[in-house]
Enzyme design. Structure first.
Site, PDB file in Angstrom:
ATOM      1  N   CYS A  48       0.872  -1.015   0.211  1.00 37.60           N
ATOM      2  CA  CYS A  48      -0.157  -0.369   0.127  1.00 37.60           C
ATOM      3  C   CYS A  48       0.823   1.148   0.106  1.00 37.60           C
ATOM      4  O   CYS A  48       1.572   1.638   0.612  1.00 37.60           O
ATOM      5  CB  CYS A  48      -0.684   0.295   1.479  1.00 37.60           C
ATOM      6  SG  CYS A  48      -1.985   1.741   1.456  1.00 37.60           S
ATOM      7  N   CYS A  52       0.455   4.530   6.796  1.00 38.45           N
ATOM      8  CA  CYS A  52       0.038   4.535   8.221  1.00 38.45           C
ATOM      9  C   CYS A  52       0.662   4.174   9.279  1.00 38.45           C
ATOM     10  O   CYS A  52       1.006   2.577   8.645  1.00 38.45           O
ATOM     11  CB  CYS A  52      -1.311   3.895   7.759  1.00 38.45           C
ATOM     12  SG  CYS A  52      -2.539   4.236   6.288  1.00 38.45           S
ATOM     13  N   CYS A  55       0.003   0.262  10.064  1.00 39.44           N
ATOM     14  CA  CYS A  55      -0.328  -0.677   9.257  1.00 39.44           C
ATOM     15  C   CYS A  55       0.761  -2.167   8.709  1.00 39.44           C
ATOM     16  O   CYS A  55       1.910  -1.173   8.412  1.00 39.44           O
ATOM     17  CB  CYS A  55      -0.690   0.042   8.292  1.00 39.44           C
ATOM     18  SG  CYS A  55      -1.316  -1.412   7.659  1.00 39.44           S
ATOM     19  N   CYS A  92     -16.490  -8.743   5.540  1.00 39.88           N
ATOM     20  CA  CYS A  92     -16.059  -7.990   5.290  1.00 39.88           C
ATOM     21  C   CYS A  92     -14.509  -7.813   4.937  1.00 39.88           C
ATOM     22  O   CYS A  92     -13.758  -8.649   5.090  1.00 39.88           O
ATOM     23  CB  CYS A  92     -15.621  -6.714   6.501  1.00 39.88           C
ATOM     24  SG  CYS A  92     -16.982  -6.908   7.452  1.00 39.88           S
ATOM     25  N   CYS A 124     -19.217  -5.749   3.333  1.00 41.60           N
ATOM     26  CA  CYS A 124     -18.894  -4.868   4.288  1.00 41.60           C
ATOM     27  C   CYS A 124     -17.891  -4.680   3.239  1.00 41.60           C
ATOM     28  O   CYS A 124     -16.667  -5.528   2.512  1.00 41.60           O
ATOM     29  CB  CYS A 124     -19.005  -4.694   5.173  1.00 41.60           C
ATOM     30  SG  CYS A 124     -17.815  -2.742   5.926  1.00 41.60           S
ATOM     31  N   CYS A 184     -19.532   2.661   8.075  1.00 39.69           N
ATOM     32  CA  CYS A 184     -18.781   1.947   9.510  1.00 39.69           C
ATOM     33  C   CYS A 184     -17.541   2.780   9.586  1.00 39.69           C
ATOM     34  O   CYS A 184     -16.331   3.112   8.960  1.00 39.69           O
ATOM     35  CB  CYS A 184     -18.536   0.855   8.742  1.00 39.69           C
ATOM     36  SG  CYS A 184     -17.571  -0.100  10.307  1.00 39.69           S
ATOM     37  N   ARG A 256     -18.597  -1.889  17.729  1.00 38.04           N
ATOM     38  CA  ARG A 256     -17.793  -3.327  16.970  1.00 38.04           C
ATOM     39  C   ARG A 256     -16.304  -3.306  17.430  1.00 38.04           C
ATOM     40  O   ARG A 256     -15.392  -2.411  18.108  1.00 38.04           O
ATOM     41  CB  ARG A 256     -17.361  -3.594  15.601  1.00 38.04           C
ATOM     42  CG  ARG A 256     -18.486  -3.250  14.641  1.00 38.04           C
ATOM     43  CD  ARG A 256     -18.611  -3.804  13.204  1.00 38.04           C
ATOM     44  NE  ARG A 256     -19.823  -3.299  12.951  1.00 38.04           N
ATOM     45  CZ  ARG A 256     -20.082  -3.996  12.153  1.00 38.04           C
ATOM     46  NH1 ARG A 256     -20.779  -5.591  12.589  1.00 38.04           N
ATOM     47  NH2 ARG A 256     -21.686  -4.068  11.480  1.00 38.04           N
TER      48      ARG A 256
HETATM   49  N1  SAM Z   1      -6.992   0.393   2.918  1.00 39.01           N
HETATM   50  C1  SAM Z   1      -8.428   1.286   3.937  1.00 39.01           C
HETATM   51  C2  SAM Z   1      -8.206   1.907   4.738  1.00 39.01           C
HETATM   52  O1  SAM Z   1      -7.228   2.375   5.509  1.00 39.01           O
HETATM   53  O2  SAM Z   1      -9.248   2.355   4.052  1.00 39.01           O
HETATM   54  C3  SAM Z   1      -8.579  -0.426   4.364  1.00 39.01           C
HETATM   55  C4  SAM Z   1      -7.719  -1.248   5.142  1.00 39.01           C
HETATM   56  S1  SAM Z   1      -7.321  -0.950   6.363  1.00 39.01           S
HETATM   57  C5  SAM Z   1      -6.067  -2.091   6.757  1.00 39.01           C
HETATM   58  C6  SAM Z   1      -8.497  -0.582   7.176  1.00 39.01           C
HETATM   59  C7  SAM Z   1      -8.776  -0.340   9.543  1.00 39.01           C
HETATM   60  O3  SAM Z   1      -7.634  -1.137  10.185  1.00 39.01           O
HETATM   61  C8  SAM Z   1      -7.445   0.911   9.383  1.00 39.01           C
HETATM   62  O4  SAM Z   1      -8.619   2.293   9.529  1.00 39.01           O
HETATM   63  C9  SAM Z   1      -7.190   1.343  11.006  1.00 39.01           C
HETATM   64  O5  SAM Z   1      -7.900   1.754  12.036  1.00 39.01           O
HETATM   65  C10 SAM Z   1      -7.120  -0.456  11.033  1.00 39.01           C
HETATM   66  N2  SAM Z   1      -6.090  -1.300  11.016  1.00 39.01           N
HETATM   67  C11 SAM Z   1      -5.274  -1.416  10.894  1.00 39.01           C
HETATM   68  N3  SAM Z   1      -3.770  -1.674  11.201  1.00 39.01           N
HETATM   69  C12 SAM Z   1      -4.288  -1.981  12.536  1.00 39.01           C
HETATM   70  C13 SAM Z   1      -3.526  -2.329  13.652  1.00 39.01           C
HETATM   71  N4  SAM Z   1      -2.173  -3.248  13.787  1.00 39.01           N
HETATM   72  N5  SAM Z   1      -3.971  -2.560  14.911  1.00 39.01           N
HETATM   73  C14 SAM Z   1      -5.749  -2.140  15.196  1.00 39.01           C
HETATM   74  N6  SAM Z   1      -6.289  -1.880  14.225  1.00 39.01           N
HETATM   75  C15 SAM Z   1      -5.274  -0.888  12.864  1.00 39.01           C
HETATM   76 FE1  SF4 Z   2      -2.330   1.278   3.109  1.00 36.97          FE
HETATM   77 FE2  SF4 Z   2      -2.891  -0.125   5.378  1.00 36.97          FE
HETATM   78 FE3  SF4 Z   2      -2.817   3.146   5.463  1.00 36.97          FE
HETATM   79 FE4  SF4 Z   2      -5.099   0.786   4.641  1.00 36.97          FE
HETATM   80  S1  SF4 Z   2      -4.406   0.724   7.060  1.00 36.97           S
HETATM   81  S2  SF4 Z   2      -4.055   2.925   3.976  1.00 36.97           S
HETATM   82  S3  SF4 Z   2      -3.848  -0.527   4.077  1.00 36.97           S
HETATM   83  S4  SF4 Z   2      -1.236   1.468   5.025  1.00 36.97           S
END
Ligand code: SAM
Ligand code: SF4
Ligand code: DTB
Length: 311
Positions: A48, A52, A55, A92, A124, A184, A256
């Site tokens: 990606c 973030c 992530c 989802c 979802c 959501c 949730r």
């Molecule tokens: N890429 C898309 C986005 O960011 O909108 C969708 C996937 S992203 C993995 C979905 C959500 O998962 C993130 O917004 C975050 O809130 C949650 N998430 C991701 N990694 C996480 C982690 N290590 N611990 C807790 N929540 C996490």
């Molecule tokens: Fe990409 Fe992870 Fe951020 Fe979603 S949460 S936009 S998968 S880096």
């Protein structure tokens, strides 16, 4: 409009007084002793372009997760069928995209949504930013909900993500709403934010009009290789406070209890449900990280006299 001060006073209430109110609001709006089971599947993992800091799927960090090919529709529908047989009512699908781009990959997601709906599940997706036109296409394919988290406060967001803004995030939520897809949206605690940041995120979510139908509250799962990989675990009581506040501020929403359950005791999870959480992710994997085993979750609900929501 709710003020920051109002939310902060709620958050700071003595725990039992907060729990009493959350329970009363919960029972008035969700009298059934029911928990929705949702299954997650990453349909496009890793690589990606966003940064973030929590992530595993960001290409900015060296983690155990690398870029993978997008799954085929058949593989996804086989997983959806298994999820349904195991008792989930919502499926989802996540993609590690910054935004949706029109073309074959998006068309494949639309087929996945149609397939999941034909199995009788709620569908979802979480695909990053979307335009209203794209959200309309998802709606036409039968999509029930779009997940797009605010993650934290506007202030703290800047230290967690630099490749997009809070306003980008809010715009996508507006586009989803305009297309008639339910929203959501929630966030993560344990990312070094202050209590004011948590309250600010709750205030922003609760002031959306209409409020989100679904509010995931995640506890950070610190992942090796990410900038937040060494943060200490959140105090489960903080998570319970967050859920109680979400329940009081957004009475009708499905709240949730999301990522982070593997680090919680059964008692902490039940306290979160007592405080208003009425959904969990079910199945031993979230998107890239692990989640409690299904049999343990079934036992947890049974031991507490809770029921899995029927399909
Ligand atoms: N890429 C898309 C986005 O960011 O909108 C969708 C996937 S992203 C993995 C979905 C959500 O998962 C993130 O917004 C975050 O809130 C949650 N998430 C991701 N990694 C996480 C982690 N290590 N611990 C807790 N929540 C996490
Ligand atoms: Fe990409 Fe992870 Fe951020 Fe979603 S949460 S936009 S998968 S880096
Ligand atoms: C949400 O708020 N939590 C889910 C869902 N929405 C998509 C995702 C949790 C992901 C946890 C980290 C992982 O498995 O990679």
């Amino acid at each position: 409009m709710l003020t920051h001060d109002f939310v902060r006073k709620l958050y700071d209430r003595p725990l039992f007084s907060l729990l009493d109110e959350a329970r009363a609001v919960h029972q008035a709006n969700h009298p059934e002793l029911e928990v929705q089971l949702c299954t997650l599947l990453s349909v496009k993992t890793g690589g990606c372009p966003e940064d973030c800091k929590y992530c595993t799927q960001s290409s900015h960090y060296e983690t155990s997760v690398g870029p993978e090919k997008m799954l085929d529709v058949d593989e996804v529908l086989a997983a959806a069928r298994r999820a349904k047989d195991a008792g989930s009512t919502r499926f989802c699908m996540g993609a590690a995209w910054r935004e949706v781009k029109d073309g074959p990959a998006f068309d494949r997601v639309l087929s996945m949504v149609r397939g999941v709906k034909s199995l009788g599940l709620e569908a979802c997706v979480t695909l990053g930013m979307v335009t209203t036109d794209q959200a309309v296409k998802l709606k036409e394919a039968g999509l029930d909900a779009y997940n797009h988290n605010l993650d934290t406060s506007r202030q703290h967001y800047r230290s967690i993500i630099s490749t997009r803004t809070y306003d980008d995030r809010l715009r996508t939520l507006e586009n989803v709403r305009a297309a008639g897809v339910t929203v959501c949206s929630g966030g993560i605690i344990g990312m070094g934010e202050s209590v004011d940041d948590r309250c600010d995120m709750l205030r922003t979510l609760a002031n959306l009009d209409p409020q989100p139908e679904s509010v995931p509250i995640n506890a950070l799962v610190p992942m090796e290789g990410t900038p937040l990989g060494a943060l200490p675990p959140v105090d489960p009581l903080e998570l319970v406070r967050m859920i109680a506040c979400a329940r009081i501020l957004m009475p009708r929403a499905r709240v949730r209890l999301s990522a982070g359950r593997t680090a919680l005791s059964r008692e902490a999870q039940l306290l979160a449900m007592y405080a208003g959480a009425n959904s969990i992710f079910y199945g031993d994997k979230l998107l890239t990280t692990s989640n409690p085993a299904e049999d343990g979750d079934r036992a947890l609900l049974r031991d507490a006299g809770l029921r899995a929501m029927a399909g």
